[in-house]
Write a protein that holds these residues in place. Structure first.
Motif, PDB file in Angstrom:
ATOM      1  N   MET A 153       0.853  -1.171   0.000  1.00 55.87           N
ATOM      2  CA  MET A 153       0.000   0.000   0.000  1.00 55.87           C
ATOM      3  C   MET A 153       0.892   1.224   0.000  1.00 55.87           C
ATOM      4  SD  MET A 153      -1.515   2.825   1.363  1.00 55.87           S
ATOM      5  CE  MET A 153      -0.567   2.851   2.871  1.00 55.87           C
ATOM      6  N   VAL A 154       0.874   1.990  -1.072  1.00 65.07           N
ATOM      7  CA  VAL A 154       1.665   3.215  -1.121  1.00 65.07           C
ATOM      8  C   VAL A 154       0.787   4.380  -1.564  1.00 65.07           C
ATOM      9  CG1 VAL A 154       3.813   1.978  -1.572  1.00 65.07           C
ATOM     10  CG2 VAL A 154       2.486   2.847  -3.490  1.00 65.07           C
ATOM     11  N   THR A 155       0.991   5.518  -0.936  1.00 63.49           N
ATOM     12  CA  THR A 155       0.279   6.748  -1.257  1.00 63.49           C
ATOM     13  C   THR A 155       1.154   7.916  -0.818  1.00 63.49           C
ATOM     14  OG1 THR A 155      -1.681   8.102  -0.772  1.00 63.49           O
ATOM     15  CG2 THR A 155      -0.951   6.621   0.953  1.00 63.49           C
ATOM     16  N   PRO A 156       1.044   9.075  -1.471  1.00 59.55           N
ATOM     17  CA  PRO A 156       1.850  10.228  -1.036  1.00 59.55           C
ATOM     18  C   PRO A 156       1.428  10.795   0.311  1.00 59.55           C
ATOM     19  CG  PRO A 156       1.096  10.487  -3.306  1.00 59.55           C
ATOM     20  CD  PRO A 156       0.343   9.343  -2.736  1.00 59.55           C
ATOM     21  N   GLY A 157       0.254  10.393   0.825  1.00 62.42           N
ATOM     22  CA  GLY A 157      -0.181  10.882   2.136  1.00 62.42           C
ATOM     23  C   GLY A 157      -1.619  11.357   2.119  1.00 62.42           C
ATOM     24  N   HIS A 158      -2.292  11.182   3.248  1.00 62.59           N
ATOM     25  CA  HIS A 158      -3.716  11.511   3.344  1.00 62.59           C
ATOM     26  C   HIS A 158      -3.983  13.009   3.460  1.00 62.59           C
ATOM     27  CE1 HIS A 158      -4.344   7.354   3.355  1.00 62.59           C
ATOM     28  NE2 HIS A 158      -4.588   7.116   4.636  1.00 62.59           N
ATOM     29  N   GLU A 159      -2.926  13.801   3.690  1.00 64.78           N
ATOM     30  CA  GLU A 159      -3.139  15.254   3.799  1.00 64.78           C
ATOM     31  C   GLU A 159      -3.622  15.858   2.476  1.00 64.78           C
ATOM     32  OE1 GLU A 159       1.035  14.677   2.371  1.00 64.78           O
ATOM     33  OE2 GLU A 159      -0.247  13.769   3.912  1.00 64.78           O
ATOM     34  N   ARG A 160      -3.485  15.137   1.394  1.00 68.51           N
ATOM     35  CA  ARG A 160      -3.954  15.639   0.105  1.00 68.51           C
ATOM     36  C   ARG A 160      -5.474  15.791   0.065  1.00 68.51           C
ATOM     37  NH1 ARG A 160      -2.821  11.716  -4.032  1.00 68.51           N
ATOM     38  NH2 ARG A 160      -3.211  10.261  -2.334  1.00 68.51           N
ATOM     39  N   TRP A 161      -6.186  14.951   0.859  1.00 68.76           N
ATOM     40  CA  TRP A 161      -7.653  14.973   0.807  1.00 68.76           C
ATOM     41  C   TRP A 161      -8.321  15.158   2.167  1.00 68.76           C
ATOM     42  CZ3 TRP A 161      -9.888  11.206   3.786  1.00 68.76           C
ATOM     43  CH2 TRP A 161      -9.079  10.102   4.112  1.00 68.76           C
ATOM     44  N   HIS A 162      -7.629  14.793   3.253  1.00 68.76           N
ATOM     45  CA  HIS A 162      -8.261  14.862   4.575  1.00 68.76           C
ATOM     46  C   HIS A 162      -8.123  16.280   5.130  1.00 68.76           C
ATOM     47  CE1 HIS A 162      -9.487  13.880   8.628  1.00 68.76           C
ATOM     48  NE2 HIS A 162      -9.739  12.636   8.258  1.00 68.76           N
ATOM     49  N   PRO A 163      -9.237  16.903   5.595  1.00 65.63           N
ATOM     50  CA  PRO A 163      -9.164  18.287   6.069  1.00 65.63           C
ATOM     51  C   PRO A 163      -8.419  18.448   7.391  1.00 65.63           C
ATOM     52  CG  PRO A 163     -11.358  17.398   6.435  1.00 65.63           C
ATOM     53  CD  PRO A 163     -10.625  16.370   5.620  1.00 65.63           C
ATOM     54  N   ASN A 164      -8.333  17.346   8.181  1.00 62.90           N
ATOM     55  CA  ASN A 164      -7.644  17.409   9.476  1.00 62.90           C
ATOM     56  C   ASN A 164      -6.754  16.173   9.636  1.00 62.90           C
ATOM     57  OD1 ASN A 164      -8.941  19.850  10.826  1.00 62.90           O
ATOM     58  ND2 ASN A 164     -10.760  18.647  10.277  1.00 62.90           N
ATOM     59  N   PRO A 165      -5.640  16.122   8.921  1.00 68.34           N
ATOM     60  CA  PRO A 165      -4.822  14.904   8.888  1.00 68.34           C
ATOM     61  C   PRO A 165      -3.798  14.781  10.006  1.00 68.34           C
ATOM     62  CG  PRO A 165      -3.891  16.524   7.408  1.00 68.34           C
ATOM     63  CD  PRO A 165      -5.123  17.165   8.013  1.00 68.34           C
ATOM     64  N   ASP A 166      -3.858  15.662  11.004  1.00 69.18           N
ATOM     65  CA  ASP A 166      -2.813  15.705  12.033  1.00 69.18           C
ATOM     66  C   ASP A 166      -2.569  14.342  12.674  1.00 69.18           C
ATOM     67  OD1 ASP A 166      -2.865  19.049  12.809  1.00 69.18           O
ATOM     68  OD2 ASP A 166      -4.602  18.166  11.842  1.00 69.18           O
ATOM     69  N   PHE A 167      -3.641  13.595  12.973  1.00 70.51           N
ATOM     70  CA  PHE A 167      -3.493  12.358  13.734  1.00 70.51           C
ATOM     71  C   PHE A 167      -2.787  11.258  12.935  1.00 70.51           C
ATOM     72  CE2 PHE A 167      -7.580  11.922  11.611  1.00 70.51           C
ATOM     73  CZ  PHE A 167      -7.651  10.590  11.239  1.00 70.51           C
ATOM     74  N   TYR A 168      -2.666  11.421  11.622  1.00 65.05           N
ATOM     75  CA  TYR A 168      -1.942  10.434  10.824  1.00 65.05           C
ATOM     76  C   TYR A 168      -0.435  10.517  11.039  1.00 65.05           C
ATOM     77  CZ  TYR A 168      -6.195   9.633   8.064  1.00 65.05           C
ATOM     78  OH  TYR A 168      -7.472   9.310   7.664  1.00 65.05           O
ATOM     79  N   TYR A 169       0.051  11.630  11.603  1.00 65.47           N
ATOM     80  CA  TYR A 169       1.487  11.880  11.670  1.00 65.47           C
ATOM     81  C   TYR A 169       2.001  12.013  13.098  1.00 65.47           C
ATOM     82  CZ  TYR A 169       0.773  12.377   6.727  1.00 65.47           C
ATOM     83  OH  TYR A 169       0.433  12.124   5.421  1.00 65.47           O
ATOM     84  N   VAL A 170       1.271  11.433  14.048  1.00 63.75           N
ATOM     85  CA  VAL A 170       1.693  11.364  15.439  1.00 63.75           C
ATOM     86  C   VAL A 170       1.652   9.899  15.866  1.00 63.75           C
ATOM     87  CG1 VAL A 170       0.880  13.705  15.970  1.00 63.75           C
ATOM     88  CG2 VAL A 170      -0.659  11.753  16.285  1.00 63.75           C
ATOM     89  N   PRO A 171       2.280   9.547  16.999  1.00 61.21           N
ATOM     90  CA  PRO A 171       2.223   8.164  17.472  1.00 61.21           C
ATOM     91  C   PRO A 171       0.785   7.660  17.541  1.00 61.21           C
ATOM     92  CG  PRO A 171       3.832   9.385  18.739  1.00 61.21           C
ATOM     93  CD  PRO A 171       3.155  10.395  17.851  1.00 61.21           C
ATOM     94  N   GLY A 172       0.580   6.453  17.046  1.00 65.48           N
ATOM     95  CA  GLY A 172      -0.764   5.898  16.898  1.00 65.48           C
ATOM     96  C   GLY A 172      -1.282   6.042  15.480  1.00 65.48           C
ATOM     97  N   GLY A 173      -0.596   6.878  14.672  1.00 56.03           N
ATOM     98  CA  GLY A 173      -0.960   7.033  13.275  1.00 56.03           C
ATOM     99  C   GLY A 173       0.074   6.381  12.377  1.00 56.03           C
ATOM    100  N   GLY A 174       0.273   6.968  11.188  1.00 56.84           N
ATOM    101  CA  GLY A 174       1.236   6.420  10.247  1.00 56.84           C
ATOM    102  C   GLY A 174       0.608   5.401   9.325  1.00 56.84           C
ATOM    103  N   PRO A 175       1.305   5.040   8.251  1.00 57.83           N
ATOM    104  CA  PRO A 175       0.718   4.146   7.253  1.00 57.83           C
ATOM    105  C   PRO A 175       0.429   2.754   7.777  1.00 57.83           C
ATOM    106  CG  PRO A 175       3.064   4.455   6.840  1.00 57.83           C
ATOM    107  CD  PRO A 175       2.675   5.448   7.901  1.00 57.83           C
ATOM    108  N   LEU A 176       1.258   2.260   8.707  1.00 55.42           N
ATOM    109  CA  LEU A 176       1.050   0.902   9.199  1.00 55.42           C
ATOM    110  C   LEU A 176      -0.198   0.818  10.066  1.00 55.42           C
ATOM    111  CD1 LEU A 176       2.054  -2.006   9.321  1.00 55.42           C
ATOM    112  CD2 LEU A 176       3.391  -1.382  11.334  1.00 55.42           C
ATOM    113  N   LEU A 177      -0.317   1.690  11.064  1.00 50.07           N
ATOM    114  CA  LEU A 177      -1.475   1.616  11.963  1.00 50.07           C
ATOM    115  C   LEU A 177      -2.747   2.099  11.293  1.00 50.07           C
ATOM    116  CD1 LEU A 177       0.070   2.683  15.375  1.00 50.07           C
ATOM    117  CD2 LEU A 177      -0.554   0.402  14.613  1.00 50.07           C
ATOM    118  N   ASP A 178      -2.621   2.979  10.268  1.00 50.14           N
ATOM    119  CA  ASP A 178      -3.813   3.457   9.569  1.00 50.14           C
ATOM    120  C   ASP A 178      -4.297   2.446   8.541  1.00 50.14           C
ATOM    121  OD1 ASP A 178      -5.842   5.250   8.570  1.00 50.14           O
ATOM    122  OD2 ASP A 178      -4.507   5.602   6.870  1.00 50.14           O
ATOM    123  N   MET A 179      -3.439   2.060   7.601  1.00 55.19           N
ATOM    124  CA  MET A 179      -3.844   1.178   6.512  1.00 55.19           C
ATOM    125  C   MET A 179      -3.448  -0.276   6.736  1.00 55.19           C
ATOM    126  SD  MET A 179      -5.516   3.146   4.553  1.00 55.19           S
ATOM    127  CE  MET A 179      -5.727   2.081   3.129  1.00 55.19           C
ATOM    128  N   GLY A 180      -2.451  -0.492   7.583  1.00 57.03           N
ATOM    129  CA  GLY A 180      -1.996  -1.856   7.846  1.00 57.03           C
ATOM    130  C   GLY A 180      -3.075  -2.808   8.302  1.00 57.03           C
TER     131      GLY A 180
END
Length: 376
Positions: A153-180
Motif C-alpha cells: 500500500m503506497v500513497t503520497p499521504g492523506h493530507e492531500r484529501w483529509h481536512p484534518n490529517p494531524d493524527f496520521y502523523y503522530v504516534p498511533g498514526g502512520g501508514p502501518l497503523l492506519d492502513m496496515g
C-alpha cells in the motif's frame, strides 16, 4: 441470534458516511442515535437519517435502548470510548485499530469479558467476496501449500484529501497503523496467525501541507516514520512481505499476491469488499508449464457488502460463538503491527506474543440471506 442490534454511533467524522450507506439496509442493525464532541456534526448526521437522534456522548451511553456502540472516534480515543461503553453494559464495535497500543487493547478485551459483552472491530472488508473467495481457494488446496505473500500500500499521504490529517502523523498514526489493519487482517485471514516479524522504517518529510478544506495550506509536523516494510512469519511457515507507505506515489502491482507450490494468486485491495481474484497455475502434466491467469468466480463472502457488515455478522452470531470481525483478531493484528514497529526501531526480529484462530469462512451470502437469518 435474530435480534437486531440497537446501535448508537460515537464519532461523526469522515468515516461515518461510509457506514450510513450500509446500515439502513441491514435488518440486523437499527441505528438509534449519534453523538460527537461537535454537536453540530452529530445533528447533521441525525437530520440525514430517519428516526435517529443526536445526543451527547453521556446521553448515548446512558440510554438503555442502545445495546451496542459503534465507535468511530479517532484512534487515540478508541480505548477510552470502548471502556466507557463497556462500563455502561454495551457491546462495542470500533473502527481500526482496536486501540492505540496493545496494552490499551488488552484492557478493553478484559473489561468486555468481565462484563459479558462483545467486542468487534474493523476492518470487515475481509468478509466480502474478494478475501473470502481467495481464502476458500487456498483452503481447498488450489494453489498448493502457501509459500509466501506480498502486500503493498503506497500513497503520497492523506493530507492531500483529509481536512484534518494531524493524527496520521503522530504516534498511533502512520501508514502501518492506519492502513496496515486492512492488509494484515487479510493476510491473517488467508494464511493464519503470525509468530514473528522483522521490520525497517523511515520517513522523508518533516512536515506535510494540507491540500484542501478550511485549513488548506497549513502544515502538519511529522513525528513518526511514514514508510514501513517488513516480513511476517506465519505459524503455517508462509512468509509475507509488507510495504506500507505515506511517502511513495502509487503501485501498479496487485495489492496482495499469494504464492503457493502449484499456483500464484492475485487478491484485490483489502480496503474494499469485492474485486477479482485471479490464479495462475502450473499444468499437472510433469512439465510445470504455466497455463495463464484465470479469474475465479465468487465462492464465499457477503455479496455486495459495505462497512457495517461486521456489525451485522456480530448480531447474527449465536451466544457462545465468536463473531468474525472480533476483538481477539483485531488484537492480534495490532500486536503484529506493534511488533513490526518495535523490530524496525530495535533492528532485530521480534516474536509476536499473541495468536488467534482464523474466523470461520463466510459462505456465499446475499443481503436477502442476511435479512432472512435476522427474521428467524
Amino acid at each position: 441470534m435474530g435480534e437486531p442490534l440497537n446501535v448508537g454511533i460515537i464519532g461523526c467524522g469522515a468515516i461515518v458516511a461510509q457506514y450510513l450507506k450500509t446500515l439502513p439496509s441491514l435488518g440486523s442493525v437499527n441505528l438509534k442515535a449519534v453523538a460527537d464532541l461537535d454537536p453540530g456534526r452529530a445533528q447533521a448526521v441525525a437530520d440525514s437519517q430517519e428516526g435517529v437522534r443526536a445526543l451527547t456522548v453521556d446521553e448515548l451511553l446512558a440510554d438503555p435502548g442502545i445495546d451496542t456502540v459503534l465507535n468511530l472516534t479517532i484512534p487515540a480515543a478508541h480505548a477510552e470510548v470502548a471502556a466507557r461503553a463497556i462500563a455502561a453494559g454495551k457491546n462495542v464495535y470500533g473502527e481500526k485499530p482496536l486501540a492505540a497500543n496493545t496494552t490499551e487493547a488488552r484492557e478493553v478485551l478484559a473489561l468486555a469479558e468481565a462484563a459479558g459483552v462483545r467486542v468487534g472491530c474493523a476492518p470487515d472488508t475481509v468478509l466480502g467476496t474478494a478475501i473470502q473467495t481467495a481464502r476458500h481457494a487456498i483452503d481447498d488446496g488450489l494453489i498448493g501449500r502457501p509459500i509466501s505473500a506480498t502486500a503493498t500500500m503506497v500513497t503520497p499521504g492523506h493530507e492531500r484529501w483529509h481536512p484534518n490529517p494531524d493524527f496520521y502523523y503522530v504516534p498511533g498514526g502512520g501508514p502501518l497503523l492506519d492502513m496496515g489493519p486492512y492488509y494484515v487482517t487479510a493476510l491473517v485471514t488467508l494464511l493464519g496467525p503470525v509468530t514473528s516479524v522483522i521490520g525497517a522504517a523511515s520517513h522523508t518529510r518533516e512536515q506535510r501541507t494540507i491540500g484542501g478544506g478550511p485549513r488548506a495550506g497549513q502544515t502538519v509536523p511529522v513525528t513518526i516514520d511514514t514508510h514501513v516494510t517488513g516480513v511476517l512469519v506465519h505459524e503455517s511457515g508462509a512468509l509475507s512481505t509488507l510495504v506500507m507507505s505515506f511517502d511513495a506515489v502509487q503501485t501498479r502491482s496487485s495489492n496482495i499476491e499469494i504464492h503457493g507450490e502449484r499456483a500464484s494468486m492475485t487478491v484485490p485491495d483489502p480496503n474494499y469488499f469485492d474485486g477479482e481474484v485471479s490464479v495462475c497455475a502450473l499444468e499437472n502434466r510433469g512439465n510445470d508449464r504455466e497455463i495463464g491467469w484465470e479469474v475465479l468466480p465468487a465462492s464465499a463472502g457477503y455479496i455486495g457488502a459495505g462497512r457495517g457488515y461486521g456489525l451485522a455478522d456480530m448480531a447474527l452470531t449465536p451466544p457462545g460463538e465468536q463473531h468474525r470481525a472480533n476483538g481477539e483478531l483485531a488484537y492480534h493484528v495490532l500486536d503484529v503491527m506493534e511488533s513490526l514497529l518495535q523490530s524496525a526501531a530495535d533492528g532485530i526480529a521480534v516474536r509476536v506474543r499473541s495468536t488467534v484462530e482464523r474466523p470461520r469462512e463466510v459462505p456465499l451470502t446475499s443481503l436477502s440471506d442476511l435479512a432472512s437469518a435476522t427474521s428467524r
